[in-house]
Design a protein around this motif. Structure first.
Motif, PDB file in Angstrom:
ATOM      1  N   UNK A 162       3.205  -0.972 -54.036  1.00 46.51           N
ATOM      2  CA  UNK A 162       2.527  -1.577 -55.184  1.00 46.51           C
ATOM      3  C   UNK A 162       1.081  -1.104 -55.300  1.00 46.51           C
ATOM      4  N   UNK A 163       0.395  -1.034 -54.161  1.00 46.96           N
ATOM      5  CA  UNK A 163      -1.010  -0.617 -54.180  1.00 46.96           C
ATOM      6  C   UNK A 163      -1.434  -0.165 -52.793  1.00 46.96           C
ATOM      7  N   UNK A 164      -2.073   0.995 -52.735  1.00 41.49           N
ATOM      8  CA  UNK A 164      -2.619   1.490 -51.469  1.00 41.49           C
ATOM      9  C   UNK A 164      -3.970   2.150 -51.762  1.00 41.49           C
ATOM     10  N   UNK A 165      -4.981   1.313 -51.909  1.00 42.81           N
ATOM     11  CA  UNK A 165      -6.325   1.793 -52.229  1.00 42.81           C
ATOM     12  C   UNK A 165      -6.844   2.708 -51.128  1.00 42.81           C
ATOM     13  N   UNK A 166      -7.229   3.949 -51.449  1.00 44.55           N
ATOM     14  CA  UNK A 166      -7.834   4.816 -50.429  1.00 44.55           C
ATOM     15  C   UNK A 166      -9.170   4.255 -49.948  1.00 44.55           C
ATOM     16  N   UNK A 167      -9.336   4.179 -48.642  1.00 49.81           N
ATOM     17  CA  UNK A 167     -10.587   3.738 -48.023  1.00 49.81           C
ATOM     18  C   UNK A 167     -11.300   4.987 -47.527  1.00 49.81           C
ATOM     19  N   UNK A 168     -12.554   5.193 -47.961  1.00 52.54           N
ATOM     20  CA  UNK A 168     -13.191   6.491 -47.744  1.00 52.54           C
ATOM     21  C   UNK A 168     -14.596   6.360 -47.153  1.00 52.54           C
ATOM     22  N   UNK A 169     -14.925   7.297 -46.276  1.00 48.26           N
ATOM     23  CA  UNK A 169     -16.269   7.406 -45.697  1.00 48.26           C
ATOM     24  C   UNK A 169     -16.383   8.781 -45.066  1.00 48.26           C
ATOM     25  N   UNK A 170     -17.229   9.624 -45.636  1.00 50.29           N
ATOM     26  CA  UNK A 170     -17.370  11.000 -45.140  1.00 50.29           C
ATOM     27  C   UNK A 170     -18.213  11.088 -43.886  1.00 50.29           C
ATOM     28  N   UNK A 171     -19.022  10.081 -43.620  1.00 46.82           N
ATOM     29  CA  UNK A 171     -19.942  10.179 -42.473  1.00 46.82           C
ATOM     30  C   UNK A 171     -19.550   9.270 -41.314  1.00 46.82           C
TER      31      UNK A 171
END
Length: 631
Positions: A162-171
């Motif tokens: 239904x929903x899989x929000x990408x969790x992001x952090x490059x550092x």
């Protein structure tokens, strides 16, 4: 989530190029940009965004200055925010827009009984009624360590179909053994109008390391370096439209990230809880920190649009961005949308503020004229999804324990300068421009420090207390104080620690707090500013560290007396600052044998204080820890 194979290919390629010549990378990036990347056609997108909701899922209230039908200004209280309004506003605005991106710039967690009860599950459930296209990791996502963040991401991805929000952090870089390893990515790619858009996450580094609790093996790297490496990697893949989802604060977005990065187009920000918008907000009692959108230039001279959407589910932002055929921003415009309804109450009596339909119409017209308010009906699906959590919260949080005779204002740092955090109070200018608040700091922070001193004196003895201003999260408005309000005020899972300290160490700790507030030597910002009870002092931030704190006095035998730097004192603080959080390095360096864990929960300590006092008043001016503040 980003394809792991693509991600590995991207970073292998950039590492090869970096190992040869950086000038080659620059040339390749410039050539790809000139060629228009993967698109070649202009593109318009709409960004719907929020940040820093901090587990504030229920609607609250705000009091604004509005003209009635006769033109007389009234103090009018009306409903404000709530995640069901956020979800409704995003759904409705998305339905009328093309190429929509829904973004959350971090700090979903910590700040309300919802988090205390569910460890973030309620937040995840609410967020999944929106289904964001990306979420940045905020510093408070680490308040329960890597394991706490992993638990939240698991909640967020509970039903990936239904929903899989990408969790992001490059550092952020983790050990393979970290609970969050493999659960987040440096960036995510989305496609709109047949063209790829890169969304890069950034987490504020020093603040996360020193003001939260990531695992010791988790590295929070430099924001600019990490962002640029990721932008370059994406551009090498032909992606020429880059959004930085930045949980680094408005000041860093404006003064550091935008001017030092090459290739960033839009910065959607968080962390500083900044209300951006038109100056017309001042007429109703709210002062914006800057324009929406703030428009600057990146390192190569291209337009960068910077936005943020206040705090606590009070607002969303809507930004329209036009890209030219080369992927550069040709125009951006939009507005904050402060989410309200037209149920108006008199701020003094609590009764209807509209004595006639004409008054109600006048209030509504005034809000519409500001150009930053949105009348929104909560989304039923979100309300329904939250009901089990809401029922549990209500049962506990509704218990009344005391009352406030006046507004107890939130302010981390006194003064009116750039470091003074002048827009954080949800009560608006009634607090932000209060003379005592401006000259000496937050009423509520001072009362919290006093509560901790009282508890320390009851259980083992204490001469003074020390509390970091950022550990206190909300104003306490005039009226009832409930259990829920106390845990919203002090939401972290901290305990009180008693430390045996010399007078010089106390002064050095105060110097640490002010230096960290100023952002020096890895400082964490406004939240580090020190509040004490039983001790008062003058502050001059124009001087060098070591000379900013002067004229210290201790309250002893019912009178103020000179503070002895050679003396020894029992100091009560929270375990976060005792361990060096917010860069209180002097406290960190004190031998463990001189530290005693009282095992007194800090929220429970304030709860006990309220129960004992029954009614709370503003502190007497003579008891404020900051006697004078020079900037």
């Amino acid at each position: 989530m980003v394809n792991p194979l693509l991600e590995n290919q991207v970073f292998r390629r950039i590492n090869v190029i970096k190992s040869t010549r950086n000038v080659l990378l620059t040339g390749l990036v410039a050539a790809l940009s000139a060629c228009g990347g993967d698109g070649g056609d202009p593109l318009s997108v709409t960004l719907l965004h929020m940040n820093d909701h901090h587990s504030h899922l229920d609607a609250e209230t705000t009091t604004l200055k509005l003209p009635d039908a006769s033109g007389a200004t009234q103090s009018v209280t009306l409903p404000l925010g709530g995640f069901a309004r956020v979800a409704a506003a995003i759904q409705e605005e998305a339905a009328g827009s093309k190429n929509v991106l829904k973004l959350h710039a971090g700090d979903a967690l910590t700040g309300d009984l919802y988090f205390t009860q569910s460890d973030g599950e309620a937040d995840a459930v609410a967020m999944n009624t929106v289904c964001f296209d990306a979420m940045a990791i905020g510093n408070h996502e680490f308040d329960s360590g890597d394991s706490g963040l992993a638990k939240f991401i698991n909640f967020l991805h509970k039903d990936p179909a239904k929903c899989k929000t990408p969790v992001i952090a490059a550092n952020i870089k983790t050990a393979s053994s970290s609970p969050i390893a493999g659960k987040f990515s440096p960036f995510t790619l989305v496609e709109r109008g047949g063209q790829k858009i890169g969304i890069v996450g950034i987490t504020i580094a020093n603040k996360t390391k020193n003001a939260s609790r990531p695992d010791a093996t988790t590295v929070i790297a430099d924001e600019v370096t990490s962002a640029q490496q990721t932008i370059d990697a994406l551009r090498l893949q032909g992606v020429n439209k880059i959004i930085l989802l930045s949980h680094a604060g408005y000041e860093m977005d404006v003064k550091t990230l935008a001017p030092k990065l090459d290739g960033v187009d839009v910065i959607v920000g968080g962390d500083s809880h900044s209300l951006l918008g038109p100056d017309t907000l001042k007429a109703v009692g709210l002062t914006p920190e800057g324009p929406y959108a703030t428009q600057l230039q990146d390192k190569s001279g291209q337009k960068v649009c910077i936005v943020q959407a206040w705090q606590y589910s009070y607002a969303i932002g809507k930004l329209n961005v036009d890209f030219d055929k080369y992927g550069n921003v040709s125009a951006c415009n939009g507005q904050p949308m402060i989410l309200v309804s037209d149920s108006y109450k008199d701020s003094k009596t609590g009764t209807s503020a509209a004595s006639s339909t004409a008054d109600a119409a006048a209030y509504t017209a005034a809000l519409k004229q500001v150009g930053a308010f949105r009348f929104t009906t909560p989304l039923a699906a979100t309300t329904t999804a939250l009901k089990p959590f809401s029922d549990a919260k209500t049962a506990l949080g509704a218990v009344k324990v005391g009352s406030a005779n006046d507004n107890l204002c939130l302010r981390r740092v006194p003064g009116i300068g750039a470091k003074s955090d002048t827009t954080r109070s949800k009560l608006g200018d009634v607090c932000n421009k209060d003379a005592t608040v401006v000259s000496q700091g937050g009423n509520i922070q001072q009362l919290v420090a006093q509560a901790f001193l009282d508890q320390g004196q009851r259980f083992g003895g204490a001469d003074l207390s020390l509390q970091n201003g950022g550990g206190v999260r909300i104003d306490i408005a005039k009226g009832d104080i409930t259990v829920g309000k106390v845990y919203e005020l002090l939401p972290f899972k901290n305990v009180l620690v008693r430390i045996s300290m010399t007078g010089q160490q106390v002064k050095d700790s105060l110097e640490d707090g002010v230096d960290s507030m100023l952002g020096n030597n890895g400082g964490t910002g406004s939240g580090a500013y020190p509040y004490t009870a039983g001790l008062r002092f003058d502050v001059d931030i124009t001087k060098a560290k070591g000379s900013r704190i002067s004229n210290l006095e201790i309250y002893k035998n019912s009178a103020w007396a000179n503070f002895d730097l050679a003396g020894t004192y029992k100091v009560v603080t929270n375990d976060f600052t005792a361990g060096g959080g917010d860069n209180y390095l002097t406290l960190k360096g004190i031998d463990k044998s001189l530290k005693e864990n009282t095992f007194l929960d800090y929220a429970d300590s304030f709860l006990a204080y309220v129960k004992a006092k029954i009614t709370l008043d503003k502190p007497a001016v003579s008891t404020y820890s900051t006697k004078t503040y020079k900037e």
